[in-house]
Design an enzyme around this catalytic site. Structure first.
Site: not given
Length: 196
Positions: A76-78
């Site tokens: 994931g990435d934010t």
């Protein structure tokens, strides 16, 4: 129930983020953490949500040749966006100060992507939330940076830390998305992946 579906699966979370690990644990599933260094750059001209999904897929690509039939990989990435500008992880206190000054007294968007990959298939999605902060004083900014050292966090803050408790006026969207993992979307993807 997801736990039953995952009984014979090996779930891997490719993230060193304690927040993502904590949120995945809250879904009551067993998993292991595996890490690989990833270049998080992306092509110019991409839309915010596309950037987050692109980086999540890039993180998954590093593991592709080691996935077995019973493995499910989560990446994931934010990203924090202020006026269409991506605010990444600050490299030092000076940059963190500038970022927090730009978020003070305004709203910004947080986009978290999640990518679920098996040896045969891949699913990627994202969620976004709008965060409204009250004005921070310079003393508050310096206290936060000195005490919490938010250099591993996009936008130079963690919503679950002191700054979130004192300054969050309103949140439109999921709190978990701002923390870094859209758990409701991940849960659905894991159900799909476990039965695919």
């Amino acid at each position: 129930m997801l736990q039953n579906l995952l009984q014979h699966k090996n779930l891997i979370l490719a993230s060193q983020s304690p927040r993502r690990q904590e949120l995945l644990k809250a879904l009551e599933v067993d998993f292991e953490v595996r890490l690989k260094p990833i270049d998080e750059s992306y092509p110019a001209g991409m839309q915010p949500a596309e950037i987050a999904k692109y980086i999540a897929k890039k993180k998954a690509a590093a593991f592709l040749n080691e996935l077995t039939d019973d493995t499910i990989l989560i990446t994931g990435d934010t990203l924090v966006f202020k006026d269409e500008q991506a605010l990444g992880k600050p490299k030092d206190a000076e940059e963190a100060t500038r970022m927090l000054q730009s978020l003070s007294g305004t709203s910004h968007e947080v986009i978290s992507s999640v990518c679920v990959t098996t040896s045969k298939l891949q699913w990627v999605t994202h969620d976004s939330a709008t965060v409204h902060f009250r004005v921070f004083s310079e003393a508050e900014i310096q206290h936060y940076i000195n005490t919490y050292k938010p250099f591993d966090k996009a936008g130079a803050y963690g919503i679950q830390e002191w700054i979130g408790h004192i300054a969050l006026l309103k949140l439109e969207g999921s709190y978990n998305t701002v923390m870094g993992l859209p758990t409701q979307k991940l849960y659905s993807l894991l159900e799909i992946a476990a039965t695919a």
